[in-house]
Design an enzyme around this catalytic site. Structure first.
Site, PDB file in Angstrom:
ATOM      1  N   LYS A  20      -0.521  -4.357   3.586  1.00 47.09           N
ATOM      2  CA  LYS A  20       0.593  -5.318   3.564  1.00 47.09           C
ATOM      3  C   LYS A  20       1.668  -5.017   4.614  1.00 47.09           C
ATOM      4  CE  LYS A  20      -0.282  -4.360  -0.522  1.00 47.09           C
ATOM      5  NZ  LYS A  20      -0.346  -3.897  -1.883  1.00 47.09           N
TER       6      LYS A  20
ATOM      7  N   ASP B  57       6.529  -3.479  -2.820  1.00 42.56           N
ATOM      8  CA  ASP B  57       5.202  -4.107  -2.746  1.00 42.56           C
ATOM      9  C   ASP B  57       5.304  -5.593  -3.138  1.00 42.56           C
ATOM     10  OD1 ASP B  57       2.102  -3.744  -2.738  1.00 42.56           O
ATOM     11  OD2 ASP B  57       2.548  -4.703  -4.662  1.00 42.56           O
TER      12      ASP B  57
ATOM     13  N   LYS C 107       4.493  -9.067  -0.784  1.00 41.10           N
ATOM     14  CA  LYS C 107       3.634 -10.181  -1.187  1.00 41.10           C
ATOM     15  C   LYS C 107       4.401 -11.506  -1.169  1.00 41.10           C
ATOM     16  CE  LYS C 107       0.710  -7.094  -3.845  1.00 41.10           C
ATOM     17  NZ  LYS C 107       0.632  -6.321  -5.092  1.00 41.10           N
TER      18      LYS C 107
ATOM     19  N   GLY D 108      -6.589  -3.468  -8.248  1.00 40.82           N
ATOM     20  CA  GLY D 108      -7.901  -2.892  -8.572  1.00 40.82           C
ATOM     21  C   GLY D 108      -8.815  -2.975  -7.365  1.00 40.82           C
TER      22      GLY D 108
END
Ligand code: HSE
Length: 338
Positions: A126, A222, A226, A317
């Site tokens: 990212k 984080d 996004k 995940g």
């Protein structure tokens, strides 16, 4: 199709496993015959133009935490990823090194190098996007390469594709969502089992949900990445992470959770972009579609004229995120075919 994996952590390993186990289906349904010709991690690089021995690479990682088990003919200790990107022929570079959010390095250099070498790029990292997305989109266009990054938002949940491709004709007025699986896992554990934040974070790390530096999760950074990526991609903004007001969950106490509960609400880490951009713990009614538990992400697009549309799915995940990388690869393959 020849692939290079830059970063060989949880996502890359899951991706390698998936393309190995689904090879027949991928060839039959998409004409896709992926061959991993190089994999690079923080220790060194494994290169084999005829295709790496995937089971051996995965075993080597488990046993020695490096790719050295592939043997001296294939593996070079200390070889830098940017050199491998320049030297090894391949069609697609998959950038999956840990997200670093101050300078975006070394991922930013990897992505730029790959594009300048004419390689298509799938980015799971990212950092480069949160800091330099408009410039990277331009560089991809300039070098006539595809630049895909589905796995940066929502794990395996097609957040970006849904908003971009399925909402044609609608304008997206705002985005509100739970964008970090680790924080949602921690808040859920604190709420439903009374587990302390530190302990819940340790569990999330053990399960492979947290970032290499978990401060990025609990500090809200984080989620901010996004938010930036989603907003830029679907709302046409040119945000960087520096434009987002960020407050994470580190100061959330059991008392805060209990008092939200007494009002019929759940405390969630919410990212919002509309007339401003922010990440902050907020109360969400227990009956609201954004009230999802565990590692689920949920994102509401407020659209005109379709109204609110909420998408829910696993947000973290290895296997889930690897499924996004595979989607991106299939799309590049389809572009080739066209
Ligand atoms: N650390 C991230 C999360 C992983 O917990 O959501 C997926 O980006």
């Amino acid at each position: 199709m020849r692939l290079m994996l830059v970063g060989f952590g949880v996502v890359s390993q899951s991706f390698a496993e998936i393309i190995q186990s689904q090879s027949t289906k991928l060839a039959r349904d998409y004409g896709l015959r992926p061959r991993i010709v190089a994999a690079v991690d923080s220790h060194g690089a494994a290169v084999d133009p005829s295709g790496l021995d995937i089971p051996l690479a995965l075993k080597s990682k488990k046993v020695s935490r490096s790719l050295s088990g592939l043997g001296a003919d294939v593996y070079t200790e200390g070889k830098a990823a940017a050199d491998v990107i320049r030297e090894v022929e391949c069609e697609v570079v998959i950038e999956a090194t840990p997200s670093e959010l101050t300078k975006g390095e070394p991922g930013l250099t990897h992505v730029r190098t790959a594009m300048k070498e004419g390689r298509h790029v799938i980015c799971v990292n990212k950092g480069p996007l949160a800091l330099a997305m408009p410039a990277l989109m331009e560089l991809a266009g300039h070098n006539d390469v595809r630049f895909k990054f589905s796995g940066t938002v929502g794990g395996g949940t097609p957040v970006l594709d849904l908003a971009k491709k399925c909402l044609e004709g609608c304008s997206i007025e705002s985005i509100r969502g739970i964008l970090n699986g680790t924080c949602n896992y921690i808040l859920t554990k604190m709420t439903s089992e009374g587990v302390e934040m530190k302990e819940a974070l340790a569990e999330a790390q053990k399960l492979g949900y947290a970032e290499a530096d978990p401060t990025n999760d609990v500090g809200g950074f984080d989620s901010a990445c996004k938010l930036v990526i989603t907003s830029n991609y679907v709302m046409g903004t040119s945000l960087s992470i520096r434009d987002v007001d960020i407050k994470g969950i580190t100061e959330v106490s059991m008392d805060d959770i209990a008092s939200a509960r007494s009002r019929g609400n759940a405390l969630k880490l919410i990212g919002f972009v509309g007339d401003n951009a922010k990440v902050t713990p907020e109360e969400v009614p227990l009956t609201h579609p954004l009230n999802v538990s565990g590692t689920f992400n949920a994102i509401t697009f407020d659209t005109d004229p379709a109204g609110e549309i909420t998408l829910v799915g696993k947000g973290a995940g290895g296997r889930e995120t690897a499924s996004s990388v595979l989607r991106d690869l299939i799309e590049i393959r389809k572009d080739f075919a066209r």
